[in-house]
Write an enzyme that holds these catalytic residues in place. Structure first.
Site, PDB file in Angstrom:
ATOM      1  N   ASP A 189       1.103  -0.647   0.492  1.00 21.79           N
ATOM      2  CA  ASP A 189       0.402  -0.181   0.081  1.00 21.79           C
ATOM      3  C   ASP A 189       1.071   1.674  -0.031  1.00 21.79           C
ATOM      4  O   ASP A 189       1.933   1.422   0.472  1.00 21.79           O
ATOM      5  CB  ASP A 189      -1.006  -0.199   1.280  1.00 21.79           C
ATOM      6  N   GLU A 242       0.022  -0.573   5.717  1.00 20.60           N
ATOM      7  CA  GLU A 242       0.766   0.373   6.721  1.00 20.60           C
ATOM      8  C   GLU A 242       0.848   1.672   6.697  1.00 20.60           C
ATOM      9  O   GLU A 242       0.920   2.244   8.255  1.00 20.60           O
ATOM     10  CB  GLU A 242       2.365  -0.184   6.571  1.00 20.60           C
ATOM     11  N   GLU A 243       0.549   2.189   5.505  1.00 20.69           N
ATOM     12  CA  GLU A 243       0.541   4.074   5.015  1.00 20.69           C
ATOM     13  C   GLU A 243      -0.659   4.091   6.762  1.00 20.69           C
ATOM     14  O   GLU A 243      -0.483   5.176   7.003  1.00 20.69           O
ATOM     15  CB  GLU A 243       0.621   4.493   4.391  1.00 20.69           C
ATOM     16  N   HIS A 294       6.187   9.989   0.950  1.00 23.48           N
ATOM     17  CA  HIS A 294       5.209  10.602   1.382  1.00 23.48           C
ATOM     18  C   HIS A 294       4.717  11.929   0.253  1.00 23.48           C
ATOM     19  O   HIS A 294       4.019  12.587   1.039  1.00 23.48           O
ATOM     20  CB  HIS A 294       5.517  10.849   3.280  1.00 23.48           C
TER      21      HIS A 294
END
Length: 454
Positions: free
Chosen positions: A92, A156-157, A423
């Site tokens: 992800d 995870e994000e 990010h």
């Protein structure tokens, strides 16, 4: 690169790795159905599962985790009596943010200036490709000397804890002698680095209500409490004048001992504009690795285009707090919640919702597995010795694994060096780092197997 056979094999596999990473990056696998279709994550999970099956993994499964996402598991048996190594990555990704700010489409792997650009190229789809490269190189050079478990997380994000809860309910599934988390990165390109600490995190959503409905700012402004102004006031209470995080009761003065981050280098890596000051006090390493840091990551308010002269009845913000090793994320959540409720001005009604949470982590870098990794990195990076650093980001699964398997050694490596801009817009991966770290991981697995036989 050296003339080591593993190095030569990995170099020959890089064109295939680029093609596979392009396929994987193409999935818009943001684990938030409010932003992207869930089918994108499901398609990425199936791609990962097919890749494992193609490498002769057994028991490949898509695990339905409690947060509604899927993690992908597979097992590759090694020689009799060999140790088991768990390799971790996540498929992800963060949302692309402002797509117009990308120099190339975020979900289309694009080569530019010697790097491969695309969302997830470094964090952490590239990490999964790194694992594949290492295993393929070993297969081509005598076989994989350990039993391998692979787990590719699907959320995870988002920090929603799906895989952590699944692992706790199925404690035998991910059991291993050593765990390699492929989701951190080198201190900078060309400097082999293992991550010694991770900050934990807590994520809260705060809503302020002051009026039954929006009002005309000319008729009522100056006396009627504006929820957006109240929110600005509240969020400002989370920082001191110098930018230091100030959450009531939270310790903010710890020091970092170890590899330091020169301020000039940090300013360059962070792309801080000329004349703009850094925030906080202490060394850069203190601020980003050893101390808590609050960030307002989202706020609901009227956009400038189309704004009307109105007082806002409701305002909402999402607040992230990074929690350093030595502090408890659950306690930090309580302190942040209490602070938000205590500092709302003008009697505004406050609602706080917890969105995500993960504990900080500290690795034992004196363990035998780190010796094997140090030897591997010196071969993969000629002339360089392995360094250890902190990382300001969070990988909540690490503490779950450490609790479930207290005897397991946990190593953290990865592709997210400063130039990767994870990010952010224009995320990229260095193909040279992908190549060298794949070599290092392959040699580590071989070194580790030999150390266990000794």
């Amino acid at each position: 690169m050296t003339a080591h056979p593993i190095s030569e094999t990995v170099a020959s596999l890089m064109p295939r790795a680029k093609a596979e990473l392009a396929e994987l990056v193409a999935f818009q696998s943001v684990a938030d159905p409010a932003q992207f279709p869930k089918s994108e994550c499901e398609a990425a999970a199936n791609w990962v599962a097919d890749a494992l099956r193609a490498e002769d993994f057994q028991d490949v499964a898509l695990l339905d985790t409690p947060d509604g996402t899927q993690s992908v598991y597979g097992f590759l048996p090694g020689p009799a009596g060999a140790p088991t190594v768990l390799l971790y990555a996540h498929y992800d990704v963060q949302p692309p943010l402002d797509e117009s700010a990308w120099l190339s489409p975020p979900f289309e792997l694009t080569e530019r200036d010697g790097r491969w650009f695309g969302r997830g190229a470094a964090d952490c789809k590239g990490g999964f490709i790194m694992h594949l490269l290492a295993l393929r190189a070993l297969k081509a050079d005598g076989g994989v000397p350990v039993s391998v478990k692979v787990i590719a997380e699907g959320s995870e994000e988002q920090g929603t804890g799906g895989l952590e809860r699944y692992a706790e309910a199925h404690p035998d599934l991910l059991a291993a002698d050593t765990i390699v988390i492929g989701d951190t990165g080198n201190f900078r390109v060309g400097l082999p680095t293992v991550t010694a600490t991770l900050r934990g995190m807590t994520m809260l959503r705060v809503t302020l209500d002051t009026l039954e409905g929006n009002l005309h700012s000319g008729q009522f402004g100056g006396a009627a409490p504006d929820a957006l102004a109240a929110m600005i006031h509240l969020l400002a209470s989370l920082r001191a004048e110098d930018g230091t995080t100030t959450v009531d009761g939270l310790v903010t003065d710890a020091d970092w001992e170890g590899l330091q981050y020169p301020e000039a280098e940090f300013r360059t890596d962070a792309k801080v504009l000329d004349g703009v000051e850094l925030i906080g006090t202490g060394t850069v390493a203190d601020r980003i690795w050893a101390r808590p840091a609050v960030t307002v990551i989202g706020i609901d308010c009227p956009p400038v285009v189309g704004a009307t002269p109105s007082l806002q009845a409701t305002a909402r913000a999402q607040v992230s707090l990074r929690v350093p090793p030595g502090q408890d994320a659950a306690e930090a959540t309580k302190l942040l919640t209490a602070h938000l409720k205590a500092h709302a001005p003008w009697g505004a009604r406050v609602a706080v919702e917890q969105v995500g949470q993960g504990q900080p982590f500290r690795a034992d870098i004196t363990s035998p597995a780190y010796t094997s990794m140090a030897q591997a990195m010196e071969t993969a990076y000629p002339g360089e010795k392995m360094q250890s650093s902190g990382m300001g980001g969070s990988i909540p699964l690490c503490n779950t694994l450490a609790t479930l398997y207290p005897e397991a050694e946990i190593l953290l490596i990865g592709l997210s060096e400063p130039e990767a801009q994870i990010h952010a817009v224009n995320e990229s991966v260095s193909p040279e780092e992908l190549e060298r770290l794949s070599v290092a991981e392959a040699l580590f697995l071989r070194n580790y197997a030999e150390s266990k036989r000794a």
